[in-house]
Design a protein around this motif. Structure first.
Motif, mmCIF file in Angstrom:
data_model
loop_
_atom_site.group_PDB
_atom_site.id
_atom_site.type_symbol
_atom_site.label_atom_id
_atom_site.label_comp_id
_atom_site.label_asym_id
_atom_site.label_seq_id
_atom_site.Cartn_x
_atom_site.Cartn_y
_atom_site.Cartn_z
ATOM 1 N N UNK A 42 0.840 -1.192 0.000
ATOM 2 C CA UNK A 42 0.000 0.000 0.000
ATOM 3 C C UNK A 42 0.877 1.246 0.000
ATOM 4 N N UNK A 43 1.962 1.219 0.784
ATOM 5 C CA UNK A 43 2.903 2.339 0.789
ATOM 6 C C UNK A 43 3.591 2.468 -0.567
ATOM 7 N N UNK A 44 3.960 1.343 -1.148
ATOM 8 C CA UNK A 44 4.555 1.314 -2.486
ATOM 9 C C UNK A 44 3.658 2.066 -3.469
ATOM 10 N N UNK A 45 2.353 1.801 -3.373
ATOM 11 C CA UNK A 45 1.395 2.438 -4.283
ATOM 12 C C UNK A 45 1.279 3.939 -4.049
ATOM 13 N N UNK A 46 1.382 4.343 -2.781
ATOM 14 C CA UNK A 46 0.985 5.692 -2.405
ATOM 15 C C UNK A 46 1.831 6.784 -3.054
ATOM 16 N N UNK A 47 3.132 6.584 -3.146
ATOM 17 C CA UNK A 47 4.018 7.640 -3.625
ATOM 18 C C UNK A 47 4.346 7.519 -5.113
ATOM 19 N N UNK A 48 3.795 6.500 -5.787
ATOM 20 C CA UNK A 48 4.130 6.316 -7.199
ATOM 21 C C UNK A 48 3.737 7.513 -8.054
ATOM 22 N N UNK A 49 2.649 8.189 -7.687
ATOM 23 C CA UNK A 49 2.187 9.317 -8.479
ATOM 24 C C UNK A 49 3.236 10.416 -8.565
ATOM 25 N N UNK A 50 4.015 10.614 -7.491
ATOM 26 C CA UNK A 50 5.038 11.665 -7.519
ATOM 27 C C UNK A 50 6.091 11.380 -8.581
ATOM 28 N N UNK A 51 6.381 10.098 -8.808
ATOM 29 C CA UNK A 51 7.401 9.723 -9.772
ATOM 30 C C UNK A 51 6.834 9.580 -11.178
ATOM 31 N N UNK A 52 5.535 9.358 -11.283
ATOM 32 C CA UNK A 52 4.897 9.309 -12.597
ATOM 33 C C UNK A 52 4.539 10.702 -13.104
ATOM 34 N N UNK A 53 4.416 11.663 -12.213
ATOM 35 C CA UNK A 53 3.881 12.966 -12.573
ATOM 36 C C UNK A 53 4.664 13.683 -13.674
ATOM 37 N N UNK A 54 6.006 13.727 -13.633
ATOM 38 C CA UNK A 54 6.702 14.409 -14.735
ATOM 39 C C UNK A 54 6.342 13.833 -16.112
ATOM 40 N N UNK A 55 6.251 12.499 -16.229
ATOM 41 C CA UNK A 55 5.857 11.883 -17.503
ATOM 42 C C UNK A 55 4.405 12.191 -17.847
ATOM 43 N N UNK A 56 3.533 12.140 -16.842
ATOM 44 C CA UNK A 56 2.117 12.409 -17.078
ATOM 45 C C UNK A 56 1.900 13.844 -17.552
ATOM 46 N N UNK A 57 2.644 14.787 -16.969
ATOM 47 C CA UNK A 57 2.509 16.176 -17.388
ATOM 48 C C UNK A 57 2.893 16.335 -18.859
ATOM 49 N N UNK A 58 3.914 15.625 -19.260
ATOM 50 C CA UNK A 58 4.353 15.708 -20.654
ATOM 51 C C UNK A 58 3.368 14.993 -21.577
ATOM 52 N N UNK A 59 2.951 13.781 -21.210
ATOM 53 C CA UNK A 59 2.096 12.974 -22.090
ATOM 54 C C UNK A 59 0.730 13.603 -22.298
ATOM 55 N N UNK A 60 0.165 14.176 -21.228
ATOM 56 C CA UNK A 60 -1.177 14.741 -21.322
ATOM 57 C C UNK A 60 -1.188 16.275 -21.308
ATOM 58 N N UNK A 61 -0.016 16.887 -21.389
ATOM 59 C CA UNK A 61 0.115 18.337 -21.442
ATOM 60 C C UNK A 61 -0.649 19.006 -20.294
ATOM 61 N N UNK A 62 -0.333 18.591 -19.077
ATOM 62 C CA UNK A 62 -1.057 19.049 -17.896
ATOM 63 C C UNK A 62 -0.515 20.386 -17.406
ATOM 64 N N UNK A 63 -1.416 21.260 -16.985
ATOM 65 C CA UNK A 63 -1.021 22.502 -16.320
ATOM 66 C C UNK A 63 -0.621 22.194 -14.885
ATOM 67 N N UNK A 64 -0.057 23.206 -14.202
ATOM 68 C CA UNK A 64 0.323 23.006 -12.794
ATOM 69 C C UNK A 64 -0.888 22.667 -11.941
ATOM 70 N N UNK A 65 -2.015 23.327 -12.189
ATOM 71 C CA UNK A 65 -3.222 23.050 -11.402
ATOM 72 C C UNK A 65 -3.741 21.642 -11.661
ATOM 73 N N UNK A 66 -3.669 21.195 -12.921
ATOM 74 C CA UNK A 66 -4.115 19.829 -13.233
ATOM 75 C C UNK A 66 -3.188 18.797 -12.603
ATOM 76 N N UNK A 67 -1.882 19.091 -12.610
ATOM 77 C CA UNK A 67 -0.931 18.176 -11.978
ATOM 78 C C UNK A 67 -1.169 18.095 -10.474
ATOM 79 N N UNK A 68 -1.470 19.243 -9.863
ATOM 80 C CA UNK A 68 -1.768 19.254 -8.430
ATOM 81 C C UNK A 68 -3.013 18.425 -8.132
ATOM 82 N N UNK A 69 -4.008 18.500 -9.012
ATOM 83 C CA UNK A 69 -5.229 17.718 -8.819
ATOM 84 C C UNK A 69 -4.932 16.223 -8.910
ATOM 85 N N UNK A 70 -4.060 15.818 -9.839
ATOM 86 C CA UNK A 70 -3.680 14.418 -9.924
ATOM 87 C C UNK A 70 -2.992 13.946 -8.648
#
Length: 459
Positions: A42-70
């Protein structure tokens, strides 16, 4: 205070006394490992978003507010999951809720790995959050209930080390998997541990304290007898005599549920523990959620280097957890929590005063701060279940978990707002101030529970 001498209440007192005579052995370790494996993933799952976020911002062209929501939508799910699971675990049992949560988390991770849009990803992150937020406080409650008072802090916190260990392994795996294979493979890997729900159901007995508290006295006695038989078989020695049982408050004079959390002695405890959970995790996730992005955007590090620097901070936090586990029985809960939050405040203030001009400065001082705030936060998983009686222990722990999630939600949001102003030093000043508030509250208001049985601390 009137003492109820009914047979059911006598069984409750006897169960507590029977746990006190059990020597620590392989039975405890096995149960701790199985439940710990669930918490680890469960802990493994919890912080994965922080490490996926840079790629997600690029792939989906996310703004800072959208990234914060994710970042925060999963934490909203964790908050709701914590509140729901505590009440559910107090009604249907600890083990059933733990197994349900790991199964739900696994399904959510598998769906996340094939998500094709930000909206779908956010919805699944919310479901994943329900499972993570629900499992962690219930598991902490269960481990506390099968542990005797002698060196309970050491035993419980060595179990709780699996949570920061899961964060650290998650960081290490993500730092390798994301740059090479992409974020989808990371979530696919995280779906694999779902089979643990079967192992939990088959190998982990329900808490005898919970069974006795719910009037299932014959079942409580049978489960406790089975545990005692396993311990005797493992140790190859007869158990010592059962110590004198503590008296138990009659249920008619003991409020339960949410009302009970804000009645009598428990009102102050609920408020104090809520502040400690909030401040500790506000600081924790305010830092860890944004570090990869700050390293990449503010200091122009590559994605690999940004993830590596962030991983060092997580590893430093694991060291702080180990130190807390080894000292919490000797120094006491209040001193460790207050001292660690104070240390985190000092490290962050030092970083801000130094100007946070280079990524190496940030790496050094945030890693030192992590030693302290990880140490204080892990102690809360031990301390919170000690403060509430069996009838509302999971609920009390889940309210603490909900305040944890509130800090997890607001920490990244506030850091995002402050960081948008362009001055990263201001971020660390703000986080240090929050840690200082938690330090003062712990030093002034926290009760000491070390060396006392659960029934003595919370009748």
């Amino acid at each position: 205070m009137t003492i109820d001498a009914s047979p059911d209440r006598a069984v409750r007192a006897a169960i507590a006394a029977r746990f006190e005579r059990l020597p620590l052995c392989r039975w405890h370790i096995t149960v701790r490992l199985i439940v710990g494996a669930v918490t680890f993933f469960e802990a493994f799952d919890q912080l994965l978003i922080a490490y996926a976020l840079p790629d997600l911002r690029h792939e989906w062209d996310l703004s800072t507010s959208a990234a914060t929501l994710l970042l925060t939508v999963g934490s909203i799910g964790m908050l709701i999951g914590a509140l729901l699971s505590g009440r559910l675990a107090d009604r249907i049992g600890r083990v059933k809720v733990i197994a349900l949560c790991i199964a739900l988390s696994s399904v959510a991770n598998l769906a996340l790995s094939v998500s094709t849009s930000p909206d779908a990803f956010m919805a699944l992150r919310f479901v994943q959050g329900l499972a993570i937020g629900g499992e962690v406080p219930v598991a902490a409650t269960f481990i506390a209930e099968i542990t005797r008072s002698h060196q309970r802090g050491r035993f419980v916190l060595l179990y709780e080390l699996v949570f920061p260990a899961g964060l650290t392994v998650g960081a290490l795996v993500a730092a390798w998997v994301v740059p090479i294979l992409g974020w989808r493979w990371m979530y696919a890997i995280a779906a694999l541990p779902g089979l643990l729900c079967i192992l939990v159901q088959r190998k982990v007995p329900e808490s005898p304290r919970w069974l006795a508290d719910h009037g299932r006295t014959a079942e409580a006695d049978a489960v406790m007898s089975g545990i005692e038989a396993d311990v005797e078989r493992i140790t190859k020695k007869p158990l010592p005599p059962v110590p004198e049982a503590l008296p138990v408050v009659a249920p008619g004079e003991a409020a339960s549920g949410l009302r009970g959390l804000f009645t009598g002695r428990y009102r102050r405890r609920t408020l104090i523990i809520g502040v400690l959970w909030f401040t500790g995790y506000f600081v924790n996730y305010g830092i860890t959620s944004w570090l990869p992005t700050i390293y990449q955007n503010r200091y122009d590090l590559t994605l690999s280097d940004a993830l590596l620097y962030s991983t060092v901070t997580s590893c430093a936090g694991l060291l702080g957890c180990l130190v807390a586990a080894l000292t919490v029985d000797r120094l006491g809960r209040r001193k460790v929590i207050a001292g660690c939050l104070g240390g985190a405040a000092l490290m962050l203030a030092t970083l801000a005063a130094a100007g946070a001009d280079t990524p190496v400065q940030v790496l050094l001082w945030t890693s030192l701060a992590a030693v302290f705030f990880f140490g204080s936060n892990i102690c809360l998983y031990l301390y919170t279940p000690e403060l509430f009686p069996t009838r509302m222990r999971a609920l009390g722990s889940s309210v603490g978990g909900a305040m944890n999630r509130l800090g997890v939600i607001l920490g990244p949001i506030v850091v995002g707002v402050v960081y948008a102003g362009g001055n990263v030093s201001t971020v660390f000043v703000m986080l240090g101030g929050v840690a200082l508030v938690g330090c003062v509250v712990a030093a002034v208001g926290a009760e000491e529970t070390a060396g006392r049985t659960l029934e003595e601390v919370s009748p």
